[in-house]
Motif scaffolding. Structure first.
Motif, PDB file in Angstrom:
ATOM      1  N   ALA A   1      29.216  48.995  44.437  1.00 48.91           N
ATOM      2  CA  ALA A   1      27.838  49.370  44.124  1.00 48.91           C
ATOM      3  C   ALA A   1      27.512  49.057  42.675  1.00 48.91           C
ATOM      4  O   ALA A   1      26.417  48.568  42.361  1.00 48.91           O
ATOM      5  CB  ALA A   1      27.618  50.859  44.408  1.00 48.91           C
ATOM      6  N   ARG A   2      28.464  49.313  41.771  1.00 43.10           N
ATOM      7  CA  ARG A   2      28.213  49.018  40.367  1.00 43.10           C
ATOM      8  C   ARG A   2      28.112  47.517  40.118  1.00 43.10           C
ATOM      9  O   ARG A   2      27.435  47.081  39.180  1.00 43.10           O
ATOM     10  CB  ARG A   2      29.315  49.625  39.490  1.00 43.10           C
ATOM     11  N   ALA A   3      28.772  46.713  40.966  1.00 42.27           N
ATOM     12  CA  ALA A   3      28.655  45.253  40.879  1.00 42.27           C
ATOM     13  C   ALA A   3      27.462  44.737  41.670  1.00 42.27           C
ATOM     14  O   ALA A   3      27.269  43.526  41.773  1.00 42.27           O
ATOM     15  CB  ALA A   3      29.942  44.594  41.379  1.00 42.27           C
ATOM     16  N   ARG A   4      26.673  45.663  42.253  1.00 40.79           N
ATOM     17  CA  ARG A   4      25.480  45.337  43.042  1.00 40.79           C
ATOM     18  C   ARG A   4      25.840  44.500  44.269  1.00 40.79           C
ATOM     19  O   ARG A   4      25.147  43.561  44.639  1.00 40.79           O
ATOM     20  CB  ARG A   4      24.441  44.623  42.165  1.00 40.79           C
ATOM     21  N   ILE A   5      26.945  44.885  44.891  1.00 37.84           N
ATOM     22  CA  ILE A   5      27.406  44.237  46.113  1.00 37.84           C
ATOM     23  C   ILE A   5      27.470  45.288  47.220  1.00 37.84           C
ATOM     24  O   ILE A   5      27.922  46.414  46.995  1.00 37.84           O
ATOM     25  CB  ILE A   5      28.802  43.607  45.925  1.00 37.84           C
ATOM     26  N   ALA A   6      27.016  44.939  48.399  1.00 37.53           N
ATOM     27  CA  ALA A   6      27.130  45.808  49.576  1.00 37.53           C
ATOM     28  C   ALA A   6      27.867  45.045  50.674  1.00 37.53           C
ATOM     29  O   ALA A   6      27.526  43.895  50.967  1.00 37.53           O
ATOM     30  CB  ALA A   6      25.748  46.244  50.072  1.00 37.53           C
ATOM     31  N   ILE A   7      28.888  45.672  51.242  1.00 29.76           N
ATOM     32  CA  ILE A   7      29.647  45.063  52.344  1.00 29.76           C
ATOM     33  C   ILE A   7      29.618  46.014  53.530  1.00 29.76           C
ATOM     34  O   ILE A   7      29.892  47.208  53.383  1.00 29.76           O
ATOM     35  CB  ILE A   7      31.110  44.778  51.940  1.00 29.76           C
TER      36      ILE A   7
ATOM     37  N   ALA B   1      37.835  40.230  43.629  1.00 20.65           N
ATOM     38  CA  ALA B   1      39.231  40.259  43.185  1.00 20.65           C
ATOM     39  C   ALA B   1      39.441  41.271  42.069  1.00 20.65           C
ATOM     40  O   ALA B   1      40.563  41.751  41.863  1.00 20.65           O
ATOM     41  CB  ALA B   1      39.652  38.863  42.724  1.00 20.65           C
ATOM     42  N   ALA B   2      38.380  41.615  41.339  1.00 20.61           N
ATOM     43  CA  ALA B   2      38.490  42.551  40.221  1.00 20.61           C
ATOM     44  C   ALA B   2      38.513  44.009  40.670  1.00 20.61           C
ATOM     45  O   ALA B   2      38.765  44.907  39.858  1.00 20.61           O
ATOM     46  CB  ALA B   2      37.333  42.335  39.251  1.00 20.61           C
ATOM     47  N   ILE B   3      38.279  44.265  41.942  1.00 23.40           N
ATOM     48  CA  ILE B   3      38.257  45.637  42.447  1.00 23.40           C
ATOM     49  C   ILE B   3      39.656  46.243  42.350  1.00 23.40           C
ATOM     50  O   ILE B   3      40.645  45.643  42.772  1.00 23.40           O
ATOM     51  CB  ILE B   3      37.762  45.671  43.902  1.00 23.40           C
ATOM     52  N   LYS B   4      39.744  47.436  41.785  1.00 28.58           N
ATOM     53  CA  LYS B   4      41.034  48.100  41.608  1.00 28.58           C
ATOM     54  C   LYS B   4      41.288  49.187  42.648  1.00 28.58           C
ATOM     55  O   LYS B   4      42.434  49.445  43.017  1.00 28.58           O
ATOM     56  CB  LYS B   4      41.112  48.706  40.204  1.00 28.58           C
ATOM     57  N   GLY B   5      40.233  49.843  43.087  1.00 26.08           N
ATOM     58  CA  GLY B   5      40.401  50.930  44.038  1.00 26.08           C
ATOM     59  C   GLY B   5      40.543  50.438  45.470  1.00 26.08           C
ATOM     60  O   GLY B   5      40.409  49.249  45.769  1.00 26.08           O
TER      61      GLY B   5
ATOM     62  N   PHE C   1      31.194  49.954  53.109  1.00 25.65           N
ATOM     63  CA  PHE C   1      32.461  50.226  52.449  1.00 25.65           C
ATOM     64  C   PHE C   1      32.330  50.124  50.928  1.00 25.65           C
ATOM     65  O   PHE C   1      31.540  49.343  50.395  1.00 25.65           O
ATOM     66  CB  PHE C   1      33.530  49.234  52.931  1.00 25.65           C
ATOM     67  N   ASP C   2      33.155  50.913  50.239  1.00 28.16           N
ATOM     68  CA  ASP C   2      33.242  50.852  48.780  1.00 28.16           C
ATOM     69  C   ASP C   2      34.486  51.632  48.363  1.00 28.16           C
ATOM     70  O   ASP C   2      35.143  52.285  49.187  1.00 28.16           O
ATOM     71  CB  ASP C   2      31.990  51.441  48.128  1.00 28.16           C
ATOM     72  N   THR C   3      34.800  51.569  47.078  1.00 30.68           N
ATOM     73  CA  THR C   3      35.912  52.336  46.537  1.00 30.68           C
ATOM     74  C   THR C   3      35.408  53.706  46.097  1.00 30.68           C
ATOM     75  O   THR C   3      34.195  53.913  45.947  1.00 30.68           O
ATOM     76  CB  THR C   3      36.537  51.617  45.329  1.00 30.68           C
ATOM     77  N   PRO C   4      36.314  54.671  45.867  1.00 28.41           N
ATOM     78  CA  PRO C   4      35.865  56.002  45.393  1.00 28.41           C
ATOM     79  C   PRO C   4      35.084  55.929  44.090  1.00 28.41           C
ATOM     80  O   PRO C   4      34.243  56.789  43.824  1.00 28.41           O
ATOM     81  CB  PRO C   4      37.182  56.769  45.226  1.00 28.41           C
ATOM     82  N   GLU C   5      35.359  54.919  43.270  1.00 32.99           N
ATOM     83  CA  GLU C   5      34.657  54.777  41.997  1.00 32.99           C
ATOM     84  C   GLU C   5      33.391  53.927  42.117  1.00 32.99           C
ATOM     85  O   GLU C   5      32.792  53.563  41.102  1.00 32.99           O
ATOM     86  CB  GLU C   5      35.590  54.144  40.950  1.00 32.99           C
TER      87      GLU C   5
END
Length: 552
Positions: free
Chosen positions: A45-51, A101-105, A37-41
């Motif tokens: 991935a940009r935070a180097r996190i994979a869920i 918590a900083a994720i906006k999308g 999972f990730d956001t459209p932006e």
């Protein structure tokens, strides 16, 4: 928790043999279906996190992964789930709460994997290692990539257990180091799927060309990346960080050349991958020179193999430059066609990149980079730099009054705590050495016009070493002063690079003159261009020698 693992790609020709060997002992078979999972932006991935949510047999497990302290370490958090329900609340109060918590999308499914895994444990003298052989598919939209990899995960013991196990498998089955995780490959594939959808929607006369360009960009060469050193790093720590980055550049380009993703389907590797791989090796060798005496000597075998592999890829690079750069320039200048190509190298780049010798060297280099040893110590405990104790003054010999004639006694002196000389800070060590290197390059460069070919080649190598080493130390040096100096040094290197390429081409066309008289055109054009470049090089070196110092 953290895990330490190493992943090697299994080529098509080796898959049956690897499967047979895994099954020789008791092995567990499990089907794994994972959704990432990730956001459209691509905020995760940009935070180097994979869920991901993964169905492991009949059980659902939610996993978060992040990079760890080094190339084989990952931070991993696992939570059992009652079903395919992603629950971010489980990360409350953890180190990842703030970035999540900083994720906006809005999170959504980006890509997924379908894998059949064979599991087996092996014991080495250094510890227990779990082998996981994964075969299957990575899918994003309508695009798919094959998965064929053997993972070596440390269960107990020391990290060297991973390498002890991996080396045997690598040599028996010609396995290939691939630094990319499934999540990194999946994220890149999802980006490609999105880009191709945009291209298809736009259509147009250049539709197919834009699709081909997007697909080629997916396997683009990996260039050098910035390295951020810290002032509190020891030289071995700094060398480890630099070696890890150089190795990543080398291994990623080698993986494309070895067709990890594209075997039998699409030839992704090209001359620029060869060039960037060689840049990675040259950067590494420059770093070894830069830290000489501040770390333990690099093993001779590792040094010799670096030279041998660099030369083997160099033969491919020379042919690429001749065919793709020099020959087209000559054609534009009006040279008649010469119906002969240069003699191909003994081994092509694809064969070398996927070969057992080169891949074994990569494993050795990876293990070395994880714990770069410090310089050896003298018997008195002082460090030895360049083979000489840093404190080499002899201890005083004292004759005792009334003692036996000729008898000497060596007094023992216990120093005041903290009285040992302070080790120079990292940026000062680097600046001093770079200043000396600049002096040698500048002094020799001022005499460029009178230098013979071998001396010019040696000067070119010194200049490259200085350029790469400046990039390593950039985060510790004055940025404003470094910017102008680096521009001047880059100019020098560009000119010397063209001179070197033309010198190689000159040898080729000299060998053609007996059977193809039109080769004399090439020799005349090359000689004229070399004269122009010699003048440009002299001016560039003059500018460099009189530039403002970057080390103050």
């Amino acid at each position: 928790m953290s895990e330490q693992e190493l992943k090697l790609h299994v080529p098509a020709a080796s898959r049956q043999a690897v499967q047979r060997e895994i099954k020789q002992r008791e092995a567990t078979r499990i089907r794994l279906h994972a959704m990432y999972f990730d956001t459209p932006e691509r905020e995760l991935a940009r935070a180097r996190i994979a869920i991901r949510l993964r169905l492991e047999g009949r059980d659902w497990v939610q996993t978060l992964k992040m990079p760890g302290a080094d190339a084989i370490t990952r931070i991993e958090m696992n939570h059992p789930r009652p079903g395919p329900v992603l629950d971010l609340s489980v990360y409350a109060g953890t180190d990842v709460e703030a970035p999540l918590a900083a994720i906006k999308g809005e999170l959504g499914l980006r890509y997924e994997t379908d894998v059949l895994r064979l599991l087996r444990r092996v014991r080495t003298r250094h510890g227990m290692v779990e082998l996981a052989y994964d075969t299957g598919i990575l899918r994003a939209g309508t695009l798919e990539l094959p998965i064929s990899e053997l993972e070596f995960e440390l269960v107990s013991g020391k990290p060297r257990a991973i390498f002890a196990a991996a080396r045997g498998w690598q040599q028996r089955h010609a396995l290939v180091l691939d630094p990319r995780s499934k999540s990194e490959r999946g994220d890149a594939l999802a980006q490609l799927a999105h880009k191709l959808a945009e291209v298809d929607a736009a259509a147009g006369d250049d539709h197919q060309a834009r699709r081909a360009e997007a697909i080629a960009r997916f396997w683009a060469p990996r260039g050098a990346a910035a390295i951020k050193l810290r002032e509190d790093m020891s030289p071995p720590q700094a060398m480890g960080a630099i070696a890890a980055e150089c190795l990543d550049q080398i291994a990623r380009n080698a993986a494309v050349l070895a067709e990890v993703d594209t075997e039998g389907v699409y030839r992704a590797g090209n001359s620029e991958h060869v060039h960037q791989l060689r840049v990675g090796v040259r950067r590494l060798r420059s770093a070894w020179k830069l830290f000489d005496g501040w770390i333990a000597p690099v093993p001779d075998a590792m040094l010799q193999q670096a030279r041998a592999h660099f030369a083997a890829f160099g033969a491919n690079r020379d042919q690429d430059v001749l065919n793709e750069t020099v020959a087209p320039a000559l054609a534009r200048a009006g040279m008649p066609v010469i119906p002969v190509e240069s003699t191909p190298p003994e081994e092509d780049a694809q064969t070398i990149a996927g070969g057992k010798a080169f891949q074994a060297w990569l494993l050795d280099l990876l293990e070395w980079s994880l714990d770069v040893p410090p310089p050896a110590a003298a018997p008195d405990g002082h460090a030895i730099a360049n083979g000489t104790p840093t404190d080499a003054a002899p201890e005083p010999a004292i004759r005792l009054e009334g003692g036996v004639p000729g008898a000497l006694v060596q007094p023992t002196i216990i120093p005041l705590q903290g009285a040992e000389p302070e080790t120079p800070r990292l940026h000062k060590q680097l600046a001093r050495r770079l200043r000396r290197w600049h002096g040698k390059v500048a002094d020799q460069g001022l005499q460029f016009a009178s230098l013979d070919i071998p001396a010019r080649h040696e000067l070119r190598k010194r200049g490259k070493r200085l350029r790469y080493s400046l990039a390593f130390a950039e985060s510790l040096l004055p940025a404003a002063k470094l910017r102008g100096y680096r521009k001047l040094l880059s100019r020098v290197q560009d000119i010397l690079g063209e001179i070197n390429d033309l010198a190689v081409a000159k040898e080729h066309y000299e060998a053609c003159t007996a059977t193809h008289p039109q080769a004399w055109f090439a020799l005349g054009w090359i000689s004229a261009r070399l004269e122009e470049l010699a003048t440009e090089a002299q001016q560039a070196f003059d500018d460099l020698a009189h530039s403002k110092p970057f080390w103050k």
